[in-house]
Design a protein around this motif. Structure first.
Motif, mmCIF file in Angstrom:
data_model
loop_
_atom_site.group_PDB
_atom_site.id
_atom_site.type_symbol
_atom_site.label_atom_id
_atom_site.label_comp_id
_atom_site.label_asym_id
_atom_site.label_seq_id
_atom_site.Cartn_x
_atom_site.Cartn_y
_atom_site.Cartn_z
ATOM 1 N N GLU A 237 0.699 -1.184 -0.089
ATOM 2 C CA GLU A 237 -0.004 -0.178 -0.194
ATOM 3 C C GLU A 237 0.927 1.240 -0.055
ATOM 4 O OE1 GLU A 237 -3.987 1.767 2.053
ATOM 5 O OE2 GLU A 237 -3.002 -0.037 2.881
ATOM 6 N N ILE A 238 0.532 2.183 -0.816
ATOM 7 C CA ILE A 238 1.354 3.551 -0.862
ATOM 8 C C ILE A 238 0.467 4.550 -0.400
ATOM 9 C CG2 ILE A 238 2.621 2.763 -2.676
ATOM 10 C CD1 ILE A 238 0.786 4.572 -4.561
ATOM 11 N N THR A 239 0.933 5.687 -0.081
ATOM 12 C CA THR A 239 0.186 6.943 0.145
ATOM 13 C C THR A 239 0.124 7.841 -1.006
ATOM 14 O OG1 THR A 239 0.990 6.969 2.736
ATOM 15 C CG2 THR A 239 0.059 8.913 1.700
ATOM 16 N N SER A 240 -1.089 7.566 -1.680
ATOM 17 C CA SER A 240 -1.277 8.458 -2.876
ATOM 18 C C SER A 240 -1.374 9.813 -2.672
ATOM 19 C CB SER A 240 -2.519 7.979 -3.670
ATOM 20 O OG SER A 240 -2.225 6.571 -3.971
ATOM 21 N N VAL A 241 -0.891 10.496 -3.682
ATOM 22 C CA VAL A 241 -1.134 12.171 -3.819
ATOM 23 C C VAL A 241 -2.304 12.321 -4.773
ATOM 24 C CG1 VAL A 241 1.093 12.602 -2.592
ATOM 25 C CG2 VAL A 241 0.874 12.741 -4.986
ATOM 26 N N ALA A 242 -2.553 13.615 -4.921
ATOM 27 C CA ALA A 242 -3.761 14.065 -5.810
ATOM 28 C C ALA A 242 -3.128 13.962 -7.330
ATOM 29 C CB ALA A 242 -4.088 15.472 -5.598
ATOM 30 N N THR A 243 -3.951 13.388 -8.208
ATOM 31 C CA THR A 243 -3.736 13.143 -9.620
ATOM 32 C C THR A 243 -5.072 13.421 -10.238
ATOM 33 O OG1 THR A 243 -3.075 11.439 -11.112
ATOM 34 C CG2 THR A 243 -4.065 10.629 -9.310
ATOM 35 N N ILE A 244 -4.635 14.136 -11.360
ATOM 36 C CA ILE A 244 -6.008 13.971 -12.416
ATOM 37 C C ILE A 244 -6.476 12.922 -12.811
ATOM 38 C CG2 ILE A 244 -5.375 16.622 -13.030
ATOM 39 C CD1 ILE A 244 -4.316 15.379 -15.695
ATOM 40 N N ALA A 245 -5.572 11.808 -12.793
ATOM 41 C CA ALA A 245 -6.132 10.605 -13.261
ATOM 42 C C ALA A 245 -6.668 9.752 -11.893
ATOM 43 C CB ALA A 245 -4.947 9.751 -13.846
ATOM 44 N N ASP A 246 -7.708 10.254 -11.465
ATOM 45 C CA ASP A 246 -8.380 9.738 -10.559
ATOM 46 C C ASP A 246 -8.986 8.248 -10.709
ATOM 47 O OD1 ASP A 246 -10.365 10.393 -11.930
ATOM 48 O OD2 ASP A 246 -11.806 11.230 -10.654
ATOM 49 N N GLY A 247 -9.248 7.909 -11.896
ATOM 50 C CA GLY A 247 -9.725 6.743 -12.305
ATOM 51 C C GLY A 247 -8.739 5.307 -12.186
ATOM 52 N N ILE A 248 -7.540 5.665 -11.984
ATOM 53 C CA ILE A 248 -6.426 4.757 -11.507
ATOM 54 C C ILE A 248 -5.541 4.906 -10.434
ATOM 55 C CG2 ILE A 248 -5.908 3.936 -14.198
ATOM 56 C CD1 ILE A 248 -3.658 6.048 -14.356
ATOM 57 N N ALA A 249 -6.198 5.966 -9.487
ATOM 58 C CA ALA A 249 -5.781 6.157 -8.250
ATOM 59 C C ALA A 249 -5.918 5.073 -7.258
ATOM 60 C CB ALA A 249 -6.067 7.493 -7.922
ATOM 61 N N VAL A 250 -5.432 3.931 -7.257
ATOM 62 C CA VAL A 250 -5.534 2.953 -6.566
ATOM 63 C C VAL A 250 -4.323 2.941 -5.511
ATOM 64 C CG1 VAL A 250 -5.845 0.568 -6.244
ATOM 65 C CG2 VAL A 250 -7.159 1.779 -8.155
ATOM 66 N N SER A 251 -4.392 2.636 -4.302
ATOM 67 C CA SER A 251 -3.164 2.731 -3.243
ATOM 68 C C SER A 251 -2.624 1.377 -3.112
ATOM 69 C CB SER A 251 -3.713 3.029 -1.986
ATOM 70 O OG SER A 251 -4.732 2.492 -1.282
ATOM 71 N N LYS A 252 -3.460 0.081 -3.580
ATOM 72 C CA LYS A 252 -2.803 -1.136 -3.292
ATOM 73 C C LYS A 252 -3.231 -1.964 -4.417
ATOM 74 C CE LYS A 252 -2.168 -4.581 0.305
ATOM 75 N NZ LYS A 252 -2.213 -5.106 1.452
ATOM 76 N N PRO A 253 -2.306 -2.609 -5.109
ATOM 77 C CA PRO A 253 -2.739 -3.874 -6.170
ATOM 78 C C PRO A 253 -3.754 -4.722 -5.593
ATOM 79 C CG PRO A 253 -0.427 -3.567 -6.075
ATOM 80 C CD PRO A 253 -0.892 -2.724 -4.893
ATOM 81 N N GLY A 254 -4.429 -5.307 -6.397
ATOM 82 C CA GLY A 254 -5.331 -6.445 -6.166
ATOM 83 C C GLY A 254 -4.412 -7.897 -5.973
#
Length: 419
Positions: A237-254
């Protein structure tokens, strides 16, 4: 478990070709066969033919309907009677809502309060009961899980399920039907549902043909969970920061997606916010395509030099659901990132004619003025000064520099605002 026969790769926990073919029959009931366009401009940039797989033109505006419909179609009559629940900020919500309506299943969708109005309206229009909860997607995810536990509704995950992956894999077969000689496929990555499905399909099909196909994943640099996860050998898990690509802003892979990607994806690259904005602008101007930020990262990787030319290349445009207000801001950002929009601050002597002189210099340099702010009230201004903030349209890097040099040659000291 699928096996890459004829290659040195190890088996991986993804769907087989037979399962993907079966899913294609299911998904074809609702999903459109989206266009495959060629791009001369991107081909010149890359040095190889470039094709654009236009899932931005898919029903519900993204590829998500493939996995959602395939998953819901596998439910038993008893499960369908219990209804389904999902959490999403947009594309997955619309895919689940549409699939549920088509199959006659009640759907409840949890979405964050700040969800884009067009995505909210579309999800409701497809017949889902939408519940707004929290300010980030994590809160709706928790709420959806609680709802499933309390009511017995079937939770439909956005990416970490074999039926979802198999549904998305149908896109890979479609790509190879249209571009049989594809050498590289560039895929956006969030949680990994799309790329794990596409990679399964194209790697298995290529192995049958006795050849290799390179699969490259692209993440937004501000929300890139896969590079550190692959380095660690497990989903991290990562700590995501803001991105315009919110559709792929996932903090941890499946978990399933990570296992497949580790074995099938050749490379994962990241792109900056400026890269994404430039890609959206190029797609709008050159391909006449409206593509959301997450859907444009594949093209961003090509423009940023992150993809090496190896032969015919397919870039997946994974979605086109974008709020018009965000599109307006992104276009402005893309113009600035492409050196076609210039904002300057110029200190002027407080005497008549100075504003007219600046306008004259800009006109002589063929720079079109977009906005002007003229004030005497800046903190750092002397009594004899005024501050001029001026925004102009330019035609690229060389013209941008010409405008700045013209002002300097006339005795002014313009300061470029890079924000």
């Amino acid at each position: 478990m699928a096996t890459l026969t004829g290659t040195t790769r190890t088996p991986f926990a993804g769907p087989t070709l037979d399962e993907i073919e079966a899913a294609r029959d299911v998904v074809s009931r609702v999903a459109d066969h989206t266009p495959m366009e060629t791009s001369r401009y991107l081909a010149e940039v890359l040095g190889s033919p470039v094709h654009l797989k236009c899932e931005n033109l898919q029903r519900t505006g993204s590829y998500k309907i493939r996995g959602a419909y395939n998953r819901l179609a596998q439910l038993t009559p008893e499960e369908r009677a219990r209804g389904v629940v999902a959490a999403s900020a947009g594309n997955h919500a619309q895919g689940v809502a549409f699939a549920a309506r088509d199959l006659g299943i009640a759907a409840t969708i949890f979405m964050p309060r700040g969800v884009a109005i067009p995505k909210l309206a579309a999800t409701r229009a497809y017949g889902a009961d939408v519940v707004l909860r929290g300010d980030t997607v994590e809160e709706p995810l928790r709420a959806a899980a609680e709802f499933a536990a309390e009511t017995g509704a079937v939770l439909i995950p956005p990416f970490d399920h074999k039926d979802i992956v198999t549904g998305q894999a149908t896109l890979g077969l479609e790509i190879l039907d249209e571009v049989p000689d594809a050498a590289t496929i560039v895929v956006p990555i969030g949680g990994g549902g799309l790329i794990s499905g596409v990679a399964c399909a194209v790697k298995l099909r290529a192995a049958q043909q006795g050849r290799e196909i390179r699969v490259i994943g692209v993440q937004a640099a501000n929300a890139a969970a896969y590079p550190p996860s692959l380095a660690a050998g497990e989903p991290t898990e990562i700590t995501s920061v803001a991105t315009i690509a919110d559709g792929i802003a996932v903090s941890k892979p499946g978990l399933l997606n990570f296992a497949i990607i580790r074995e099938t994806v050749d490379e994962i690259v990241t792109v900056s916010e400026d890269d994404i904005a430039r890609a959206m602008l190029v797609l709008l101007e050159r391909a006449k395509m409206v593509v959301e930020p997450a859907g444009a990262v594949s093209v961003a990787a090509i423009l940023a030099g992150k993809v090496a030319p190896t032969g015919p290349t397919v870039a997946i445009l994974s979605g086109g659901n974008i709020d018009p207000l965000l599109m307006q801001r992104v276009i402005g950002h893309g113009l600035a990132a492409s050196d076609r929009y210039l904002k300057l601050t110029i200190m002027l002597p407080d005497r008549p004619g100075q504003l007219a002189r600046i306008a004259e210099l800009l006109a002589e340099a063929n720079a079109n003025v977009v906005e002007v702010l003229h004030t005497r009230h800046g903190h750092d201004l002397q009594l004899s000064q005024v501050e001029l903030d001026v925004s102009v349209e330019t035609r690229g890097t060389e013209h941008r520099q010409l405008v700045i040099e013209a002002l300097r040659a006339a005795g002014y000291d313009p300061v470029v605002d890079y924000e």
